[in-house]
Motif scaffolding. Structure first.
Motif, PDB file in Angstrom:
ATOM      1  N   THR A  82      29.174 -62.060 -52.591  1.00  0.00           N
ATOM      2  CA  THR A  82      29.771 -63.269 -52.025  1.00  0.00           C
ATOM      3  C   THR A  82      30.789 -63.914 -52.953  1.00  0.00           C
ATOM      4  O   THR A  82      31.786 -64.470 -52.499  1.00  0.00           O
ATOM      5  CB  THR A  82      28.691 -64.313 -51.660  1.00  0.00           C
ATOM      6  OG1 THR A  82      27.870 -64.535 -52.805  1.00  0.00           O
ATOM      7  CG2 THR A  82      27.846 -63.863 -50.502  1.00  0.00           C
TER       8      THR A  82
ATOM      9  N   LEU B  67      24.236 -62.715 -47.268  1.00  0.00           N
ATOM     10  CA  LEU B  67      24.916 -61.488 -47.693  1.00  0.00           C
ATOM     11  C   LEU B  67      25.496 -60.749 -46.481  1.00  0.00           C
ATOM     12  O   LEU B  67      26.650 -60.316 -46.485  1.00  0.00           O
ATOM     13  CB  LEU B  67      23.912 -60.599 -48.423  1.00  0.00           C
ATOM     14  CG  LEU B  67      24.429 -59.353 -49.088  1.00  0.00           C
ATOM     15  CD1 LEU B  67      25.323 -59.716 -50.247  1.00  0.00           C
ATOM     16  CD2 LEU B  67      23.271 -58.508 -49.597  1.00  0.00           C
TER      17      LEU B  67
ATOM     18  N   ALA C  61      28.465 -62.509 -45.215  1.00  0.00           N
ATOM     19  CA  ALA C  61      29.643 -62.311 -46.071  1.00  0.00           C
ATOM     20  C   ALA C  61      30.243 -60.927 -45.881  1.00  0.00           C
ATOM     21  O   ALA C  61      31.460 -60.754 -45.936  1.00  0.00           O
ATOM     22  CB  ALA C  61      29.261 -62.519 -47.528  1.00  0.00           C
TER      23      ALA C  61
END
Lengths: 160, 162
Positions: free
Chosen positions: B103, A28, A31
């Motif tokens: 994501t 996470l 990202a």
């Protein structure tokens, strides 16, 4: 009554869950950490030539507006360049042989936009200095000098 | 000070004396007392505790049953659906959900469509006072127009020249 000894307060199942959660948090974070943006500049030759030329894909949707505002119907790429935009640094962007763009005082707003000071040099001579607020994928156009039968137009854009 | 119920109970049991006793001494209350005594005697005669025939055998069987149940309880296998596992499962699912949300969903697509084009010129100035910079800030395009520039020589852009 026999009780299975527990390693601290976490059992094996809990340890696996924690490990998986850590991995996911890592993914996470990766990202969310956006890479440094690239700034791209393109020098266009705007004219009313019969041979239409072609705008780059990222500028093609501005054809109508450029045509209306500049009065030219054909746009052709003469030079282009790109560089990584690093906040807090001077970012030089070379477009062709003579045109250079200096980008500095770059900062990012809470809405994901960038504020920066942009200076255009023509053969080492400062042409224009501007403070601008832009977002990714929004080009800023600078209409430059006349050239041949048309005019030179510089487009500067933070790539999305 | 005694309540009526306390006095009444004491009177039925024959423990009430003096002024309190006199207040209960009338025909209707006496009938009440007789009825109560009859009922009490009937209950005493009718309900008697029954004697178990083999109490030791019964106790031993009961204790053996308790021991068996205790042994079964300790051998019971832990299931996957205990409360702590549910809690950890919830945390894990939440983390997984957030991770997938951030994501898998491209954030550029959930941007406010009204802010699609943002290129606002806050200030523009030229180094040469003869050159004028006019800013044309429009909703979907921004152009800085430089006026009074000399015409660029044809060889200006060498590489890509026509």
């Amino acid at each position: 009554m026999y009780r299975k000894p527990v390693n601290g307060w976490l059992g094996r199942g809990c340890q696996i869950c924690c490990l998986a959660a850590s991995l996911l948090f890592g993914l996470l974070a990766q990202a969310l950490a956006e890479p440094e943006p690239e700034v791209w500049a393109c020098l266009l030759y705007a004219s009313n030539d019969k041979t239409q030329g072609e705008l780059p894909a990222s500028l093609s949707r501005y054809y109508e507006r450029l045509h209306e505002n500049l009065g030219y119907s054909a746009f052709r790429v003469v030079a282009q360049g790109e560089t990584v935009l690093k906040p807090g640094q001077e970012n030089w962007l070379k477009v062709g042989t003579d045109i250079k763009v200096l980008l500095y005082s770059v900062s990012r707003t809470g809405r994901g936009e960038y504020t920066m000071t942009l200076q255009v040099f023509d053969g080492g001579k400062p042409l224009v200095e501007t403070q601008a607020r832009v977002n990714r994928g929004s080009p800023l156009f600078i209409r430059g000098p006349a050239w041949h039968a048309g005019q030179l137009v510089l487009a500067v854009m933070i790539e999305s | 000070m005694k309540t009526f119920e306390e006095k009444f109970t004491a009177w039925l049991d024959g423990n009430l004396h003096g002024e309190d006793l006199r207040s209960f001494e009338n025909d209707s209350m006496r009938n009440e007392k007789e009825e109560f005594h009859k009922l009490r005697n009937l209950l005493r005669e009718g309900i008697k505790g029954c004697q178990m025939e083999h109490p030791d055998f019964f106790n031993s069987q009961l204790m053996a049953q308790i021991e068996r149940e205790k042994a079964n309880g300790s051998r019971r296998v832990k299931t996957w659906f205990g409360l702590p596992r549910f809690a950890w499962g919830g945390v894990f699912a939440l983390v997984l959900g957030f991770a997938l949300f951030f994501t898998m969903i491209p954030r550029s697509q959930i941007r406010d469509p009204r802010s699609d084009y943002v290129a606002e010129v806050l200030k523009a100035k030229t180094a040469d006072p003869n050159i004028k910079a006019t800013v044309d800030n429009q909703k979907d395009i921004t152009i800085i127009k430089l006026e009074n520039l000399d015409k660029a020589p044809p060889e200006k852009v060498k590489k890509h020249d026509r």
